[in-house]
Design an enzyme around this catalytic site. Structure first.
Site, short mmCIF file in Angstrom:
data_model
loop_
_atom_site.label_atom_id
_atom_site.label_comp_id
_atom_site.label_asym_id
_atom_site.label_seq_id
_atom_site.Cartn_x
_atom_site.Cartn_y
_atom_site.Cartn_z
N VAL A 105 0.83 -1.21 0.00
CA VAL A 105 0.00 0.00 0.00
C VAL A 105 0.86 1.25 0.00
CG1 VAL A 105 -1.68 1.35 1.34
CG2 VAL A 105 -1.97 -1.12 1.07
N THR A 123 -0.87 -4.24 9.20
CA THR A 123 -1.75 -4.54 10.34
C THR A 123 -2.12 -6.03 10.27
OG1 THR A 123 -3.68 -3.83 9.04
CG2 THR A 123 -2.70 -2.22 10.52
N PHE A 126 -8.30 1.19 -1.69
CA PHE A 126 -9.11 0.17 -2.37
C PHE A 126 -8.34 -0.35 -3.58
CE2 PHE A 126 -12.00 3.12 -0.25
CZ PHE A 126 -12.78 2.25 0.51
N ARG A 169 -6.55 -3.14 -5.82
CA ARG A 169 -6.54 -4.57 -6.13
C ARG A 169 -5.15 -4.95 -6.60
NH1 ARG A 169 -10.67 -4.63 -10.82
NH2 ARG A 169 -9.51 -2.70 -11.17
N GLU A 170 -4.58 -5.97 -5.96
CA GLU A 170 -3.28 -6.43 -6.40
C GLU A 170 -3.37 -6.90 -7.86
OE1 GLU A 170 -0.87 -8.80 -3.74
OE2 GLU A 170 -2.23 -8.33 -2.10
N LYS A 187 -14.05 0.43 4.59
CA LYS A 187 -13.10 -0.52 3.99
C LYS A 187 -13.45 -1.95 4.39
CE LYS A 187 -9.19 -2.33 2.46
NZ LYS A 187 -8.67 -2.34 1.11
N CYS A 240 -5.97 -9.22 1.91
CA CYS A 240 -7.07 -8.36 2.34
C CYS A 240 -8.31 -9.12 2.80
CB CYS A 240 -7.45 -7.40 1.22
SG CYS A 240 -6.18 -6.16 0.88
#
Length: 434
Positions: free
Chosen positions: A11, A86, A152, A154-155, A207, A263
């Site tokens: 991120v 996190t 938001f 997306r990989e 989220k 995620c």
């Protein structure tokens, strides 16, 4: 405007590089000295299409820099983004240790007004926690604002998602902070991107709610796929008809082996944990998590059952290790579950993935890593498609058949036409189709 991004993980690096592409001066901070050395040379620590070019271009144009000096980054920046990890704790709750650590560092080094932005995915109440930590650790009184600005991304398509987002969510308490954030995102006004301005707690929840709903759609269609197999229906047609309903939409209705990545598994568990702490029952989200695990177990059992529960010594080829195409991320990947289960059954495994093999070697160093799909197929008793990389969508199936020792073909992403594969002499297994 100068901004600081603390944390150069997925991120943080995407956010920093893309803001630099917008013309903002960005300093990305990380305490990993080796990573910073590589980033200064334009070496990206993970695979993400288009990101390397943006990093190298903005390094060259001096809009993007990398450092281990958090004090310098904070002092020269108006906006400081927290983009550290996190990870989930054992009970599913989000581990905010790194967020707390960064908040203390910000307080220690803050000499003038700052906007402190949480970009990391954090549970409701984290913004308030950060505010209290900074207040407690300030050496002298300094004005600051806390903002929640969830990502938001997306990989596999993160650069495009940042440059052309569906929406930008800003949760803040002050008009000044909102104005600064709008100024930072000004380039997106040109393409009429919707902005959702709200309070911090609502922004934090958006989220988690979004990812949990997407996970629920995936688990729902996967449960329907099991029913389709039981009654002789076609899940692809069911999903298409459902998706044509404007109230539902077609996205995330592709039956397969379930969701993975960094995620959806983490965020669904964290949301359930937050709800439990508040005395709220999220039975639908819990069911989505359970259904996702069942789907992995059900489809892996198909492989084992096809060998009449005697898979020991059999060679199984696996195509796809990442949790989705266009990334090297193997976190919570269904492929890892399959590999672990089959190894416990004493099967022999050959694998190939265009990007994720190095990461997988750290977990399974002793399986056979191949250079292409055809090397995987050679002398294998079974072939399993786990990730729908474009390279796997148009394989020479006749060549595959001639290379293989056996004739078991498991298509867990429903890429191929069952009739055509069976005509070539395969025993074909898919998801929710016949």
């Amino acid at each position: 405007m100068h901004i600081a991004i603390i944390g150069t993980g997925y991120v943080g690096l995407v956010t920093g590089a893309c803001f630099a592409e917008f013309g903002v001066f960005v300093t990305c901070v990380d305490k990993d000295q080796e990573k910073i050395k590589k980033l200064k040379k334009g070496i990206i620590p993970f695979f993400e299409p288009g990101l390397e070019d943006i990093v190298k271009r903005n390094l060259k144009e001096n809009r993007l820099k990398f450092t281990t000096r958090i004090d310098e980054a904070i002092n020269e920046s108006l906006v400081v983004f927290i983009a550290v990890g996190t990870p989930p704790r054992g009970d599913g709750s989000a581990n905010l240790e790194y967020v707390e650590e960064v908040a203390k560092e910000i307080a220690k080094n803050m000499k003038s007004y700052k906007v402190i932005v949480t970009k990391s995915t954090v549970p409701v109440g984290t913004g308030l926690m950060i505010k209290e930590i900074i207040k407690k650790n300030l050496e002298k009184p300094v004005e600051f604002d806390i903002v929640s600005n969830p990502e938001f991304l997306r990989e596999g398509s993160a650069v495009e998602d940042f440059m052309r987002p569906n929406r930008v969510v800003i949760g803040a308490e002050s008009e000044q902070a909102i104005a600064i954030m709008k100024d930072l995102y000004r380039p997106l006004y040109l393409i009429e991107t919707p902005f959702v301005i709200t309070d911090i707690a609502t922004s934090e929840l958006i989220k988690y709610a979004t990812n949990s709903f997407l996970a629920t759609k995936i688990s729902f269609i996967n449960e329907i796929s099991a029913l389709c197999e039981a009654v002789g229906a076609n899940v692809n047609t069911v999903a298409k008809a459902m998706g044509l309903d404007g109230r539902i939409g077609p996205k995330f209705l592709h039956a397969g082996i379930g969701f993975g990545g960094s995620c959806l598994p983490k965020d669904t568990m964290a949301l359930v944990k937050v709800a439990e702490e508040k005395g709220v029952e999220l039975s639908i989200v819990k069911a989505a998590i359970e259904a996702n695990q069942r789907q992995r177990e059900r489809l892996t059992a198909k492989i084992i059952n096809a060998f009449d529960n005697n898979i020991q010594g059999k060679t199984v080829g696996i195509l796809g290790l990442s949790f989705k195409p266009n990334t090297d991320d193997i976190r919570e990947s269904p492929a890892l579950y399959i590999i672990h289960t089959l190894l416990n059954k004493k099967a022999l495994l050959k694998v190939y993935d265009p990007a994720a093999m190095e990461n997988t070697k750290n977990i399974f160093p002793d399986i056979i890593y191949c250079s292409d799909p055809y090397s995987v197929a050679k002398n294998s008793d079974a072939l399993v498609i786990v990730t729908e990389w474009n390279q796997f969508r148009n394989l020479d199936i006749e060549k595959i058949k001639n290379l293989m020792k056996g004739n078991l073909f498991f298509d867990f992403r429903n890429i191929y036409d069952p009739q055509k594969i069976r005509q070539l002499g395969f025993k074909y297994f898919c998801v929710g189709r016949y």
